[in-house]
Design a protein around this motif. Structure first.
Motif, short mmCIF file in Angstrom:
data_model
loop_
_atom_site.label_atom_id
_atom_site.label_comp_id
_atom_site.label_asym_id
_atom_site.label_seq_id
_atom_site.Cartn_x
_atom_site.Cartn_y
_atom_site.Cartn_z
N GLN A 53 10.03 0.51 4.10
CA GLN A 53 9.59 0.47 5.50
C GLN A 53 10.53 1.22 6.44
OE1 GLN A 53 7.84 -3.01 7.24
NE2 GLN A 53 7.66 -4.05 5.27
N LEU B 226 4.93 -7.35 8.92
CA LEU B 226 4.24 -6.06 8.86
C LEU B 226 3.60 -5.85 7.49
CD1 LEU B 226 6.93 -3.97 10.74
CD2 LEU B 226 4.58 -4.35 11.53
N GLU B 227 4.29 -6.27 6.46
CA GLU B 227 3.76 -6.17 5.11
C GLU B 227 2.52 -7.05 4.96
OE1 GLU B 227 5.85 -7.86 1.43
OE2 GLU B 227 6.44 -5.74 1.40
N PHE C 54 13.11 -4.13 1.49
CA PHE C 54 12.21 -3.53 2.46
C PHE C 54 12.55 -2.08 2.78
CE2 PHE C 54 11.94 -8.14 3.43
CZ PHE C 54 10.56 -8.30 3.30
N CYS D 14 9.67 -7.20 8.84
CA CYS D 14 9.10 -6.43 7.72
C CYS D 14 8.16 -7.29 6.89
CB CYS D 14 10.22 -5.84 6.86
SG CYS D 14 11.12 -4.50 7.65
N VAL E 66 2.29 -1.09 6.96
CA VAL E 66 3.50 -0.47 6.39
C VAL E 66 3.20 0.97 5.99
CG1 VAL E 66 4.47 -2.63 5.60
CG2 VAL E 66 2.95 -1.36 4.09
N THR F 70 10.68 0.05 12.46
CA THR F 70 10.36 0.50 11.10
C THR F 70 9.53 1.77 11.23
OG1 THR F 70 8.26 -0.69 11.02
CG2 THR F 70 10.24 -1.90 10.32
N LYS F 71 9.23 2.38 10.11
CA LYS F 71 8.41 3.60 10.13
C LYS F 71 7.07 3.32 10.81
CE LYS F 71 6.75 7.31 7.07
NZ LYS F 71 5.32 7.29 7.45
N ALA F 72 6.45 2.16 10.50
CA ALA F 72 5.16 1.83 11.10
C ALA F 72 5.28 1.63 12.61
CB ALA F 72 4.60 0.56 10.46
#
Length: 343
Positions: free
Chosen positions: A106, A337-338, A103, A334, A343, A236-238
């Motif tokens: 992410q 989110l995926e 992951f 993750c 993402v 995470t980035k998102a």
């Protein structure tokens, strides 16, 4: 020329692993992680092997300056391998490395708040022998000799972590006398876990010089006293860009068997600490909420206000294995989110 390398590893003691270390004298000058040799140890003395086949292998995975010995001496955190160089059953870092790589796109990052308690002669620092101090309340982030106990050790530990180059980001006195916290992060899953284990080793080693013991016991004093946790902040980035991703992550931790899957791996004695009292949610119930320290997962108020940020999993015990808690959070959140296309 020679230097001292303190090889540190996590043993196989159950239900809570212990840190071990020994010193290797190496000729030459420190030349980076790849130049450090593997080394063996007696696994039958660390709950990692039987006596008839006791050899285990230490593989260096992280190194930093040794702030206690100074000079060119270094600390070397190691993974434990079998003699065929496969990961040992007690090696939880290897499993995290796989999930972190899966992951990586992410960009998960963590900050872990490590609480701990000092003991002297069988009593928490600040507790009178055979009795109890004033009720908790004034000790948290307090100042003064009547409320703060062990600051000299805490300051020495902080300095040692900074000299070692660890990603330590703060300290504070906690709710119970003799109880403190340091924070590591925000950094990647492997980095926060490696740095936390070394910071724990430095905590124990620094406290030695003050003839004080540090414990990660999640409920060091029974009764109306806060336990000790390792609140784990995750994004995470998102999540750092979208509040929808924050909600997806928080809800994913409550789906199906996930609450129990996580809690049973969040440190031994978790049912003693997660009682629904003392700023905890019950261990067998899952909840999340904004600015709610009585929830399993807290969304900080500024995250709701900004519409982006991170979540705080308040369930991990002080004695949790950071390799395990970061792996579980990355894998659960993750994946969700995926699946949600966030993402």
């Amino acid at each position: 020329m020679t230097f001292k390398a303190e090889y540190i590893w996590i043993d196989g003691t159950e239900p809570t692993a212990k840190l071990r270390s020994k010193t290797k004298i190496i000729s030459g000058s420190p030349a980076g992680l790849d130049a450090l040799p593997i080394w063996g140890f007696d696994g039958s003395s660390t709950n990692q092997a039987e006596g008839h086949s006791s050899d285990c292998v230490l593989k260096p995975v992280f190194t930093c300056p040794d702030p206690i010995r100074g000079g060119d001496d270094i600390l070397v955190l190691c993974e434990v391998l079998n003699i065929d160089l496969t990961p040992h059953a007690s090696n939880t870092r290897a499993a995290l490395a796989e999930v972190a790589e899966k992951f990586a796109a992410q960009e998960p990052i963590f900050g872990i708040e490590q609480e701990y308690t000092f003991f002297k002669d069988g009593y928490p620092l600040g507790f009178p022998k055979g009795g109890f101090p004033a009720p908790q309340g004034g000790y948290y982030c307090g100042v003064g000799a009547d409320e703060i106990f062990g600051r000299d050790v805490v300051e020495a530990h902080l300095d040692n972590c900074l000299k070692a180059g660890l990603a330590i980001s703060g300290i504070n006195a906690e709710v119970m006398p003799g109880q403190w916290e340091f924070q590591v992060g925000p950094v990647s899953p492997l980095e926060v876990s490696d740095h936390l284990w070394v910071a724990r080793w430095l905590l124990y080693r620094t406290a030695e010089d003050f003839d004080v013991a540090a414990t990660l016991d999640p409920k060091p004093v029974k009764g109306d006293w806060n336990g000790a946790g390792a609140h784990t902040n995750f994004s995470t980035k998102a999540m750092r860009e979208s509040y929808d991703a924050i909600i997806t992550a928080a809800e994913s931790l409550g789906e199906g068997s996930k609450p129990l899957d996580h809690v049973k791996n969040y440190g031994a004695g978790i049912d003693d600490r997660l009682t629904g009292l003392h700023e905890t949610a019950p261990w067998n119930e899952y909840s999340y909420g904004v600015s709610n320290r009585g929830a399993s997962v807290r969304i900080p108020w500024q995250v709701e206000k900004d519409g982006k940020g991170y979540i705080e999993d308040r369930r991990p015990n002080a004695n949790v294995d950071p390799y395990v808690v970061t792996r579980l959070l990355v894998d659960t959140c993750c994946s969700a989110l995926e699946k949600a296309g966030q993402v």
